[in-house]
Design an enzyme around this catalytic site. Structure first.
Site, mmCIF file in Angstrom:
data_model
loop_
_atom_site.group_PDB
_atom_site.id
_atom_site.type_symbol
_atom_site.label_atom_id
_atom_site.label_comp_id
_atom_site.label_asym_id
_atom_site.label_seq_id
_atom_site.Cartn_x
_atom_site.Cartn_y
_atom_site.Cartn_z
ATOM 1 N N ARG A 262 17.488 6.265 -7.078
ATOM 2 C CA ARG A 262 17.580 5.281 -5.994
ATOM 3 C C ARG A 262 18.644 4.251 -6.333
ATOM 4 N NH1 ARG A 262 11.140 4.309 -4.694
ATOM 5 N NH2 ARG A 262 10.789 6.332 -3.727
ATOM 6 N N ARG A 277 12.199 -1.378 -12.302
ATOM 7 C CA ARG A 277 12.993 -0.954 -11.144
ATOM 8 C C ARG A 277 14.298 -0.333 -11.655
ATOM 9 N NH1 ARG A 277 12.429 -2.675 -5.815
ATOM 10 N NH2 ARG A 277 11.062 -4.362 -6.495
ATOM 11 N N GLU A 349 2.884 -2.633 -7.670
ATOM 12 C CA GLU A 349 2.769 -1.307 -7.062
ATOM 13 C C GLU A 349 3.069 -0.196 -8.068
ATOM 14 O OE1 GLU A 349 5.204 1.685 -4.199
ATOM 15 O OE2 GLU A 349 5.653 -0.455 -4.002
ATOM 16 N N SER A 352 2.285 4.656 -3.711
ATOM 17 C CA SER A 352 2.218 4.403 -2.281
ATOM 18 C C SER A 352 1.847 5.724 -1.619
ATOM 19 C CB SER A 352 3.581 3.909 -1.772
ATOM 20 O OG SER A 352 3.477 3.352 -0.493
ATOM 21 N N ARG A 391 6.409 3.534 -14.345
ATOM 22 C CA ARG A 391 5.550 2.375 -14.096
ATOM 23 C C ARG A 391 4.185 2.550 -14.759
ATOM 24 N NH1 ARG A 391 6.768 -0.864 -8.527
ATOM 25 N NH2 ARG A 391 9.026 -0.988 -8.813
#
Length: 430
Positions: A262, A277, A349, A352, A391
């Site tokens: 990403r 991130r 988070e 999801s 994560r």
């Protein structure tokens, strides 16, 4: 992608649902374009019928020696042929314009999704586990003494720039163990089918799972046109693109462990330290293809499967129902799982899980044939992280940290590490 027939039949409901996402009414512009397109198609069909009649009459006029009528009819045939070509081109252009506009309209939230402008409107559903009471000030993952030898941001920056990391030693072994543990749990206990997929895909695949055209800047494209996947949702979901599955084969439940990429466009200044991130990371993804009627039950099942990973690792978390303003473009309803990170003193988070209804299936023309007969219908698609490996690594390190700088590893992972149970304060797996 939305069905223009649904918008045609329920414009007020369509606009009301969009307003819950904070968008202005779109049905007037979409329906005006649709009406113009359909009028041109009808006009072209009428002109075609007139051309056909004139073509039949040309021969009769010539046979009876009526030269004036013959010339008039021949001119009419040519005129109608040109009119049909013009109308067809215009209708095709408006059809493309309509599809392009529909491709940028987000999915409609389900009625139970709370309305809100941003994450402040999200609703907590439940919590599991209690954050561990620490007698010392907890550190973030990158500051834990036992982790530092195995988490090298300087070398990664030299190689690739910001938002990359080089993992080594005990840390990468733990990372690898986590991915294997997740896959084994999903396959052996949750009944998912493991799939290995490419990480380079065509534009059509990115369009199918709504990364294109609106979110092109969030992903990386190669010079020859391939895209690096942001998640294996792209490949797993698109495996049904252009297909008609038998209802008896549903649901199709898949999992895959892949590298993900990403660009993190728009995230400047967010989570710049550590590996929370990253541009390149790994995820174990879950995807379900099912009938629309069973999608909500599948959503709950997938959420529970992601929760099971956290519970087995003993990581405190909470489940949050995202509001309309924080929900993803293609989702009808989303549960976020947020894990407790003591170094940040907050939940973050880690998964999801979304149900997309028929939104993605319509974009990729993925259908199923009802068992009782009838024409093929669009599938429902769901996707969710089960989990984001990096994560989860962060959560294991921060929740397992000890005052002396070592890290206690969850018992569920000991077998994947040759019986080793912790990372020592000097970075060794012991």
């Amino acid at each position: 992608m939305h069905d223009i027939r649904m918008i045609r039949e329920n414009p007020a409901a369509f606009d009301a649902a969009l307003s819950r996402r904070g968008l202005a009414p779109l049905s007037p512009a979409l329906l005006a374009l649709d009406e113009s397109r359909r009028a041109k198609i009808l006009a072209a069909e009428t002109a075609q019928a007139e051309q056909n009649r004139a073509s039949k009459e040309v021969g009769a006029a010539k046979a009876r020696g009526d030269d004036a009528e013959f010339e008039r009819l021949r001119a009419l045939v040519a005129e109608k042929k040109a009119e049909i070509a013009r109308l067809t081109l215009e209708a095709d252009a408006e059809d493309r314009a309509l599809k392009d506009q529909l491709a940028t309209v987000p999915n409609l939230p389900l009625a139970e999704v709370p309305e809100g402008a941003d994450e402040d409107g999200n609703v907590e559903i439940r919590r599991w586990g209690e954050p561990r009471a620490l007698s010392f000030a907890p550190r973030e993952h990158f500051d834990i003494p036992g982790v530092k030898p195995g988490m090298d941001f300087e070398t990664a920056a030299k190689l690739s720039g910001a938002r990359f990391v080089v993992l080594k030693g005990a840390v990468i072994r733990l990372h690898r163990a986590l991915a294997q543990f997740m896959l084994d749990t999903h396959v052996e206990e949750h009944g998912l089918t493991e799939v290995w997929t490419p990480v380079l895909v065509k534009s059509e695949a990115m369009f199918g799972t709504n990364q294109l055209p609106k979110f092109a800047e969030d992903s990386y494209q190669t010079t020859n046109g391939w895209w690096l996947i942001p998640t294996s949702e792209v490949t797993l979901t698109n495996s049904a693109a252009g297909e008609i599955l038998d209802e008896r084969a549903l649901p199709v439940r898949m999992t895959a462990h892949t590298q993900c990429f990403r660009s993190e466009a728009g995230s400047a200044g967010k989570d710049t330290t550590g590996m929370l991130r990253q541009h390149q990371f790994e995820k174990v993804e879950m995807v379900t293809l099912c009938t629309p009627e069973t999608a909500l039950a599948e959503h709950e099942r997938m959420t529970a499967q992601a929760e099971a990973i956290l519970q087995k690792l003993g990581l405190p978390y909470r489940v949050v129902l995202l509001c309309t303003g924080d929900m993803g473009f293609g989702a009808q309803k989303t549960h976020d799982l947020e894990v407790w990170l003591p170094g940040q003193n907050r939940y973050r988070e880690i998964s999801s899980v979304s149900t997309c209804g028929q939104f993605q299936a319509r974009r990729m023309n993925a259908r199923y044939r009802p068992e009782g007969g009838g024409k093929p219908e669009f599938l429902a698609t769901l996707n969710g992280s089960g989990l984001a490996v990096g994560r989860t690594l962060i959560a294991v390190l921060e929740n397992g940290q000890q005052e002396d700088g070592s890290v206690e590893i969850p018992a569920a992972l000991h077998g994947y590490l040759g019986g080793k149970t912790r990372i020592s304060s000097d970075g060794a797996l012991v």
